[in-house]
Design an enzyme around this catalytic site. Structure first.
Site, PDB file in Angstrom:
ATOM      1  N   HIS A   1      34.232  74.545  85.553  1.00 17.43           N
ATOM      2  CA  HIS A   1      35.224  73.558  85.133  1.00 17.43           C
ATOM      3  C   HIS A   1      36.429  73.549  86.050  1.00 17.43           C
ATOM      4  CE1 HIS A   1      36.965  77.124  82.983  1.00 17.43           C
ATOM      5  NE2 HIS A   1      38.117  76.531  83.278  1.00 17.43           N
TER       6      HIS A   1
ATOM      7  N   HIS B   1      43.756  75.355  87.452  1.00 16.33           N
ATOM      8  CA  HIS B   1      42.845  76.337  88.035  1.00 16.33           C
ATOM      9  C   HIS B   1      41.426  75.794  88.003  1.00 16.33           C
ATOM     10  CE1 HIS B   1      42.599  77.381  83.666  1.00 16.33           C
ATOM     11  NE2 HIS B   1      41.307  77.587  83.959  1.00 16.33           N
TER      12      HIS B   1
ATOM     13  N   HIS C   1      41.233  81.471  73.857  1.00 10.56           N
ATOM     14  CA  HIS C   1      40.537  82.500  74.614  1.00 10.56           C
ATOM     15  C   HIS C   1      41.131  83.869  74.302  1.00 10.56           C
ATOM     16  CE1 HIS C   1      38.268  79.769  77.060  1.00 10.56           C
ATOM     17  NE2 HIS C   1      39.312  79.263  77.682  1.00 10.56           N
TER      18      HIS C   1
ATOM     19  N   GLU D   1      38.799  71.068  81.414  1.00 10.81           N
ATOM     20  CA  GLU D   1      39.497  71.838  80.376  1.00 10.81           C
ATOM     21  C   GLU D   1      40.938  71.372  80.321  1.00 10.81           C
ATOM     22  OE1 GLU D   1      40.496  76.515  79.235  1.00 10.81           O
ATOM     23  OE2 GLU D   1      40.522  75.880  81.326  1.00 10.81           O
TER      24      GLU D   1
ATOM     25  N   HIS E   1      45.425  83.261  85.823  1.00  7.47           N
ATOM     26  CA  HIS E   1      44.396  82.982  86.823  1.00  7.47           C
ATOM     27  C   HIS E   1      44.657  81.667  87.536  1.00  7.47           C
ATOM     28  CE1 HIS E   1      43.129  80.789  83.346  1.00  7.47           C
ATOM     29  NE2 HIS E   1      41.853  80.658  83.647  1.00  7.47           N
TER      30      HIS E   1
END
Length: 314
Positions: free
Chosen positions: A220, A150, A252, A271, A206
């Site tokens: 990112h 993502h 997270h 990431e 996501h």
């Protein structure tokens, strides 16, 4: 019908040799080709399309565009009409504009980020094949990232002047492109300002995210790993390669993902991300994070602010 998944991200880098060492040795991507303009194309071992990252030589870092794949070529014409009816200009780029890729629909999000949609890209298969495959290939390098997962885009947010391109993007993505909201950050008086939107077309938490900032940019691009153990191994790989780490391994609250943030040599944030978090579905209630719990949403273990995370981006 419509958008299926993320396809690739095109990034600007200031030193191609350094960038390639990073994406090959740290993330474990494979260089698949270079075009006559010096653009280099890479893929992860568990991706079947020809490439998922394009590195372009430049004098500044950042993102050129992000691309998503649609189910069939006819979807591009239908989506072009919908985008234009919404009031956004769109143009069709001919087949071959990018190597091994069919025609692409090109437009700008309300935040100014360039997005492209395409239906066809050469399928070259994964490194373990599709017949009786092993769970991973021999000779993996670096973190051994599975796939580009993502991206998170910073979007101009200025409540004093009435500018909120986070909300503008979220509305466009839902009404025109068929994404749906999984989580959001609400701030300001009575929690009325949407400062973060996490959206998907699949069952992951996501496929794209938007967060507010003073100006638009790239926060990112993220690469998928199997597990928390692989996130820790990725941190070891980064330490061995003297990679600049932004946020050490943590979890997270938003999306529940296990994560580490770091920079490529040009300053583009990457990431590595593990953990499905939960099964996203259209009828699942949207998760909301309030302003007082914002940093718990971002970094669940400490709940403490890390200024670089919101202030530094390309």
């Amino acid at each position: 019908m419509g958008i299926m998944r993320i396809g690739h991200a095109s990034l600007r880098v200031m030193d191609m040799a350094q960038a390639l060492r990073h994406y090959e040795n740290v993330l474990g991507m494979k260089r698949v080709m270079e075009d006559s303009s010096g653009h280099v194309y890479l893929k992860c071992w568990d991706e079947w399309d020809r490439y998922s990252v394009i590195l372009t030589p430049s004098d500044r870092a950042g993102m050129n565009h992000v691309a998503y794949k649609v189910e069939c070529d006819e979807d591009l014409d239908e989506l072009k009409s919908k985008i234009e009816a919404y009031g956004i200009s769109a143009r069709m780029l001919p087949e071959g504009t990018l190597p091994a890729t069919g025609r692409m629909l090109c437009f700008e999000l309300p935040s100014g980020h360039e997005m492209r949609l395409y239906a066809h890209k050469e399928c070259v298969g994964t490194e373990v094949g599709a017949l009786n495959p092993d769970p991973w290939p021999d000779g993996l390098r670096g973190a051994g990232a599975h796939w580009l997962d993502h991206c998170l885009l910073m979007c101009e947010l200025n409540p004093e002047t009435g500018v909120n391109t986070v909300a503008d993007n979220a509305r466009f993505m839902a009404e025109v492109l068929g994404f749906y909201l999984t989580e959001q950050i609400m701030v300001g008086p009575d929690g009325a300002i949407q400062a973060g939107a996490f959206m998907t077309r699949t069952n992951t938490p996501h496929d794209i995210a938007f967060v507010g900032g003073p100006s638009s940019g790239l926060h990112h691009i993220s690469f998928f790993l199997d597990s928390w153990h692989d996130v820790l191994k990725a941190a070891d790989v980064m330490a061995k390669n003297k990679t600049r780490i932004d946020v050490a391994p943590t979890r997270h609250g938003i999306t529940r993902g296990e994560t580490i943030y770091f920079f490529d040599p040009s300053g583009n944030r990457n990431e590595t991300f593990a953990g499905l978090g939960y099964l996203a579905q259209r009828d699942r209630p949207v998760i909301t994070w309030s302003e007082d719990k914002l940093w718990s949403g971002i970094f669940y273990h400490t709940g403490e602010a890390v200024p670089s995370f919101t202030e530094v981006y390309t």
